[in-house]
Write a protein that holds these residues in place. Structure first.
Motif, mmCIF file in Angstrom:
data_model
loop_
_atom_site.group_PDB
_atom_site.id
_atom_site.type_symbol
_atom_site.label_atom_id
_atom_site.label_comp_id
_atom_site.label_asym_id
_atom_site.label_seq_id
_atom_site.Cartn_x
_atom_site.Cartn_y
_atom_site.Cartn_z
ATOM 1 N N ARG A 1 25.672 -61.849 -123.490
ATOM 2 C CA ARG A 1 25.073 -60.261 -122.940
ATOM 3 C C ARG A 1 24.067 -60.728 -122.647
ATOM 4 O O ARG A 1 23.478 -59.892 -121.037
ATOM 5 C CB ARG A 1 24.146 -60.017 -124.679
ATOM 6 N N GLU A 2 23.550 -61.974 -122.682
ATOM 7 C CA GLU A 2 22.060 -62.431 -121.495
ATOM 8 C C GLU A 2 22.754 -62.664 -119.829
ATOM 9 O O GLU A 2 21.907 -61.967 -118.764
ATOM 10 C CB GLU A 2 21.365 -63.552 -121.423
ATOM 11 N N THR A 3 24.219 -63.018 -119.556
ATOM 12 C CA THR A 3 24.676 -63.566 -118.648
ATOM 13 C C THR A 3 25.026 -62.244 -118.531
ATOM 14 O O THR A 3 26.019 -62.263 -117.328
ATOM 15 C CB THR A 3 25.674 -64.740 -118.325
ATOM 16 N N ARG B 1 18.845 -52.720 -117.135
ATOM 17 C CA ARG B 1 20.413 -53.179 -118.085
ATOM 18 C C ARG B 1 21.155 -52.032 -117.873
ATOM 19 O O ARG B 1 22.246 -52.150 -117.218
ATOM 20 C CB ARG B 1 20.249 -53.312 -119.614
ATOM 21 N N GLN C 1 18.605 -58.509 -115.301
ATOM 22 C CA GLN C 1 19.973 -59.311 -115.897
ATOM 23 C C GLN C 1 21.224 -59.841 -114.640
ATOM 24 O O GLN C 1 20.866 -58.798 -113.744
ATOM 25 C CB GLN C 1 20.662 -58.743 -116.719
#
Length: 321
Positions: A50-52, A105, A133
């Protein structure tokens, strides 16, 4: 950090775990068994995905209150609304952070390779920039929409930090705009606008694919940077009051009916005209807090946005009024 610079084994495992979890509905225990690892390791792999940006999560429900508010805003104002659920009793600073996090996001799918994004600095965009992100793009660029210096500061540190975060997040070239936020004399602006180095930036602005901005307001609970950062003096505030100004986009001021003509401050501003802004195919406005409602109504009347990212409380208040 771009995924191509991360360990290929970790990326491979994260992709596999994400596919098993999100696409095949396997439990973390089942995934752990298949990958010969622990449940906690699977949880970390999913978080990494999710973070990347390996995984993007969208929450959609046609029946809930948020979807209803979004539909009503689209019908009434002809803009695509992205309403962020935030409790009514949330402090305004925390409300801004939650909207900014969601905006960061939502923005990802809007910007891709071979595109140009215009950024208007300010308190809201500063918050958005902290939550971006990473998404690898190629041949893309970020352009600053308005100058940032004033009589007290060059503004370079403040604006460049925001621009740099966007550039790093998308792997994009950053084009800064090294001019004042406002000229003392409109004639100075007219002369400088003929310089080749300045004309080059102005030309990039004319070919933006995406513009991202907040709304400035002298009465916002979370102060707009242009109104508290030393950019305006008492005479400027008096002039804005006489001109019935309710807000600004990239230091270009407008009235409640959306008009911006014959506002003296705009002749000194370095931001793009609202007419130029309206030519950009996608124009994303991020707003948080009911104190921004007068500025928001004026911006909607001016037709400067195609997308509106807004907290639920403010969105409901907008529809009621």
């Amino acid at each position: 950090m771009p995924t191509d610079s991360l360990g290929s084994d970790k990326v491979r495992d994260a992709l596999r775990a994400a596919h098993l979890y999100y696409m095949q509905d396997l439990t973390m225990e089942a995934i752990a068994a298949e990958l010969h690892t622990s449940r906690s390791s699977v949880s970390r792999l999913l978080g990494f995905a999710r973070e990347t940006g390996l995984v993007e999560i969208q929450v959609k429900s046609p029946a809930d209150r948020v979807s209803s508010v979004q539909d009503r805003i689209r019908e009434r104002f002809s803009v695509t609304a992205h309403v962020v659920p935030v409790p009514d009793n949330t402090a305004e600073v925390d409300r801004l952070e939650r909207v900014a996090m969601s905006a960061a996001r939502i923005l990802g799918p809007f910007f891709d390779s071979n595109m140009t994004m215009g950024i208007a600095w300010g308190s809201t965009l500063s918050a958005v920039s902290r939550h971006l992100q990473e998404k690898v793009t190629h041949n893309s660029q970020i352009v600053q929409l308005n100058g940032a210096s004033n009589a007290r500061t060059t503004g370079i540190g403040y604006a460049s930090e925001i621009m740099s975060r966007f550039g790093v997040a998308f792997g994009a070239y950053v084009q800064q705009f090294p001019v004042p936020a406002f000229f003392d004399d409109p004639h100075t602006k007219q002369v400088l606008w003929r310089e080749r180095s300045i004309r080059r930036v102005l030309e990039i602005q004319k070919h933006m694919d995406l513009a991202l901005f907040g709304l400035g307001s002298a009465y916002a609970d979370v102060p707009s940077h242009v109104y508290v950062g030393g950019y305006l003096d008492d005479a400027d505030f008096e002039q804005l009051t006489k001109s019935d100004v309710v807000g600004d986009v990239a230091t270009v001021f407008y009235r409640a009916d959306g008009s911006s003509e014959d506002i003296p401050m705009n002749a000194r501003s370095t931001g793009p005209s609202l007419e130029l802004l309206r030519k950009v195919s996608r124009r994303v406005c991020v707003v948080s807090g009911r104190s921004k409602l007068p500025a928001l109504r004026g911006a909607l009347a001016a037709g400067v946005m195609t997308d509106l990212i807004i907290d639920e409380t403010t969105a409901v208040a907008l529809l009621r009024e």
